[in-house]
Design a protein around this motif. Structure first.
Motif, PDB file in Angstrom:
ATOM      1  N   MET A  44      15.224  45.335  34.998  1.00 14.85           N
ATOM      2  CA  MET A  44      13.914  44.748  35.130  1.00 14.85           C
ATOM      3  C   MET A  44      12.992  45.292  34.054  1.00 14.85           C
ATOM      4  O   MET A  44      13.045  46.462  33.717  1.00 14.85           O
ATOM      5  N   ALA A  45      12.141  44.493  33.522  1.00 11.28           N
ATOM      6  CA  ALA A  45      11.213  44.915  32.473  1.00 11.28           C
ATOM      7  C   ALA A  45       9.949  45.486  33.092  1.00 11.28           C
ATOM      8  O   ALA A  45       9.621  45.228  34.252  1.00 11.28           O
ATOM      9  N   THR A  46       9.243  46.257  32.282  1.00 10.47           N
ATOM     10  CA  THR A  46       7.983  46.817  32.757  1.00 10.47           C
ATOM     11  C   THR A  46       6.942  45.716  32.829  1.00 10.47           C
ATOM     12  O   THR A  46       7.076  44.678  32.198  1.00 10.47           O
ATOM     13  N   PRO A  47       5.868  45.936  33.589  1.00 15.63           N
ATOM     14  CA  PRO A  47       4.825  44.913  33.686  1.00 15.63           C
ATOM     15  C   PRO A  47       4.266  44.551  32.313  1.00 15.63           C
ATOM     16  O   PRO A  47       4.236  45.356  31.396  1.00 15.63           O
ATOM     17  N   GLN A  48       3.801  43.320  32.181  1.00 12.19           N
ATOM     18  CA  GLN A  48       3.336  42.784  30.902  1.00 12.19           C
ATOM     19  C   GLN A  48       2.054  43.440  30.397  1.00 12.19           C
ATOM     20  O   GLN A  48       1.724  43.326  29.234  1.00 12.19           O
ATOM     21  N   ILE A  49       1.338  44.134  31.249  1.00 11.45           N
ATOM     22  CA  ILE A  49       0.066  44.741  30.856  1.00 11.45           C
ATOM     23  C   ILE A  49       0.276  45.746  29.732  1.00 11.45           C
ATOM     24  O   ILE A  49      -0.435  45.755  28.750  1.00 11.45           O
ATOM     25  N   PHE A  50       1.273  46.616  29.870  1.00 14.41           N
ATOM     26  CA  PHE A  50       1.489  47.688  28.911  1.00 14.41           C
ATOM     27  C   PHE A  50       2.640  47.414  27.945  1.00 14.41           C
ATOM     28  O   PHE A  50       2.974  48.264  27.146  1.00 14.41           O
ATOM     29  N   SER A  51       3.278  46.263  28.008  1.00 14.81           N
ATOM     30  CA  SER A  51       4.513  46.042  27.267  1.00 14.81           C
ATOM     31  C   SER A  51       4.356  46.101  25.746  1.00 14.81           C
ATOM     32  O   SER A  51       5.308  46.398  25.046  1.00 14.81           O
ATOM     33  N   SER A  52       3.183  45.850  25.215  1.00 21.53           N
ATOM     34  CA  SER A  52       3.014  45.863  23.764  1.00 21.53           C
ATOM     35  C   SER A  52       2.694  47.252  23.220  1.00 21.53           C
ATOM     36  O   SER A  52       2.708  47.455  22.014  1.00 21.53           O
ATOM     37  N   PHE A  53       2.414  48.213  24.072  1.00 20.12           N
ATOM     38  CA  PHE A  53       2.079  49.570  23.636  1.00 20.12           C
ATOM     39  C   PHE A  53       3.343  50.376  23.369  1.00 20.12           C
ATOM     40  O   PHE A  53       4.391  50.130  23.961  1.00 20.12           O
ATOM     41  N   TYR A  87       3.789  53.480  24.196  1.00 21.27           N
ATOM     42  CA  TYR A  87       4.054  54.326  25.356  1.00 21.27           C
ATOM     43  C   TYR A  87       3.980  53.520  26.648  1.00 21.27           C
ATOM     44  O   TYR A  87       3.467  54.000  27.658  1.00 21.27           O
ATOM     45  N   SER A  88       4.479  52.321  26.637  1.00 17.39           N
ATOM     46  CA  SER A  88       4.315  51.427  27.783  1.00 17.39           C
ATOM     47  C   SER A  88       4.945  51.980  29.060  1.00 17.39           C
ATOM     48  O   SER A  88       4.344  51.900  30.124  1.00 17.39           O
ATOM     49  N   ASP A  89       6.142  52.549  28.964  1.00 19.23           N
ATOM     50  CA  ASP A  89       6.788  53.073  30.165  1.00 19.23           C
ATOM     51  C   ASP A  89       6.018  54.249  30.750  1.00 19.23           C
ATOM     52  O   ASP A  89       5.819  54.343  31.963  1.00 19.23           O
ATOM     53  N   SER A  90       5.561  55.143  29.893  1.00 19.72           N
ATOM     54  CA  SER A  90       4.785  56.302  30.354  1.00 19.72           C
ATOM     55  C   SER A  90       3.491  55.853  31.015  1.00 19.72           C
ATOM     56  O   SER A  90       3.126  56.343  32.094  1.00 19.72           O
ATOM     57  N   LEU A  91       2.791  54.935  30.371  1.00 14.60           N
ATOM     58  CA  LEU A  91       1.524  54.452  30.928  1.00 14.60           C
ATOM     59  C   LEU A  91       1.734  53.710  32.241  1.00 14.60           C
ATOM     60  O   LEU A  91       0.905  53.794  33.145  1.00 14.60           O
ATOM     61  N   THR A  92       2.840  52.997  32.352  1.00 17.42           N
ATOM     62  CA  THR A  92       3.144  52.292  33.600  1.00 17.42           C
ATOM     63  C   THR A  92       3.356  53.282  34.736  1.00 17.42           C
ATOM     64  O   THR A  92       2.814  53.105  35.831  1.00 17.42           O
ATOM     65  N   VAL A  93       4.120  54.341  34.475  1.00 14.96           N
ATOM     66  CA  VAL A  93       4.367  55.356  35.510  1.00 14.96           C
ATOM     67  C   VAL A  93       3.060  56.045  35.900  1.00 14.96           C
ATOM     68  O   VAL A  93       2.790  56.248  37.091  1.00 14.96           O
ATOM     69  N   VAL A 119      11.236  57.766  29.666  1.00 15.52           N
ATOM     70  CA  VAL A 119       9.874  57.238  29.734  1.00 15.52           C
ATOM     71  C   VAL A 119       8.891  58.060  28.916  1.00 15.52           C
ATOM     72  O   VAL A 119       7.788  57.599  28.646  1.00 15.52           O
ATOM     73  N   ALA A 120       9.270  59.285  28.537  1.00 15.48           N
ATOM     74  CA  ALA A 120       8.374  60.129  27.752  1.00 15.48           C
ATOM     75  C   ALA A 120       9.197  61.162  26.985  1.00 15.48           C
ATOM     76  O   ALA A 120      10.367  61.397  27.297  1.00 15.48           O
ATOM     77  N   LYS A 121       8.565  61.742  26.001  1.00 15.24           N
ATOM     78  CA  LYS A 121       9.157  62.839  25.242  1.00 15.24           C
ATOM     79  C   LYS A 121       8.301  64.077  25.477  1.00 15.24           C
ATOM     80  O   LYS A 121       7.080  64.035  25.313  1.00 15.24           O
ATOM     81  N   LEU A 122       8.941  65.166  25.872  1.00 19.27           N
ATOM     82  CA  LEU A 122       8.226  66.414  26.066  1.00 19.27           C
ATOM     83  C   LEU A 122       7.966  67.063  24.706  1.00 19.27           C
ATOM     84  O   LEU A 122       8.821  66.988  23.816  1.00 19.27           O
ATOM     85  N   PRO A 123       6.839  67.712  24.527  1.00 22.41           N
ATOM     86  CA  PRO A 123       6.542  68.346  23.236  1.00 22.41           C
ATOM     87  C   PRO A 123       7.228  69.709  23.069  1.00 22.41           C
ATOM     88  O   PRO A 123       6.933  70.433  22.135  1.00 22.41           O
ATOM     89  N   PHE A 124       8.122  70.042  23.974  1.00 22.16           N
ATOM     90  CA  PHE A 124       8.807  71.334  23.942  1.00 22.16           C
ATOM     91  C   PHE A 124      10.177  71.171  24.593  1.00 22.16           C
ATOM     92  O   PHE A 124      10.440  70.197  25.276  1.00 22.16           O
ATOM     93  N   SER A 125      11.024  72.154  24.382  1.00 23.40           N
ATOM     94  CA  SER A 125      12.311  72.187  25.089  1.00 23.40           C
ATOM     95  C   SER A 125      12.111  73.034  26.335  1.00 23.40           C
ATOM     96  O   SER A 125      11.846  74.233  26.230  1.00 23.40           O
TER      97      SER A 125
END
Length: 191
Positions: A1-10, A12-18, A122-128
């Motif tokens: 399933m795709a993420t909602p269309q509101i954030f799909s063009s950004f 960071y769409s997955d992160s913003l959706t969560v 959905v995101a990348k952490l800035p550290f390990s």
């Protein structure tokens, strides 16, 4: 399933959706808590009795530190502490009923998000992260990149931070003296 269309063009769409779904869930949970707890007269009376007992105990402690404490004062302070603990316990039990409904809402939303973002970064952490944190942040993801962040970890962090701050903003945070909860710390005076 795709993420909602509101954030799909950004980017960071997955992160913003969560984050957005976590924010909406926090609002729904606080609305449920308000309906079941915060607007009732019994909650308001318990909260006021906790506030009064906490203020009384605080003034008694400041007075007793200024003067030499007497046995009668310490007994009176113990009685106020006991009533404060009992009121806090009653408040925690009173909040317990909405906790079950809120937990059900959170489980449903988590299941929905899990099906939407299964195996997806959905995101990348800035550290390990440390190994134990990495097990949580990398849950359900393929690959060996330790900076990958799963939906479960991001949702968990957002839920904790957003709901706590929303409670403070709406004035639903627990009273000052009610920090003991259902399972209070043992009293060192009785040991």
């Amino acid at each position: 399933m795709a993420t909602p269309q509101i954030f799909s063009s950004f980017k960071y769409s997955d992160s913003l959706t969560v984050v957005a779904i976590s924010f909406c869930t926090a609002i729904v949970c606080e609305a449920i808590s308000w309906l079941l707890i915060y607007r009732t007269n019994s909650y308001k009376s318990l909260r006021s009795s906790i506030d009064k007992a906490a203020k009384k105990l605080e003034t008694m402690k400041t007075e007793s530190s200024a003067k030499i404490a007497k046995k009668s004062k310490t007994k009176k302070m113990d009685r106020v502490e006991t009533s404060l603990k009992e009121s806090s316990r009653d408040l925690s039990l009173f909040k317990f009923k909405s906790g079950a409904v809120v937990a059900l809402v959170l489980f449903v939303v988590f299941g929905l998000l899990n099906s939407l973002f299964e195996g997806k970064v959905v995101a990348k952490l800035p550290f390990s992260p440390v190994r134990i944190v990495m097990k949580m942040s990398h849950r359900g993801l393929q690959g060996d990149d330790p900076t990958d962040c799963s939906m479960a970890f991001l949702y968990f962090l957002c839920s904790i931070s957003i709901r706590t701050n929303l409670q403070k903003f709406l004035g639903f945070s627990p009273p000052r003296g009610a920090s003991s909860g259902l399972f209070p710390m043992p009293d060192p005076k009785t040991n």
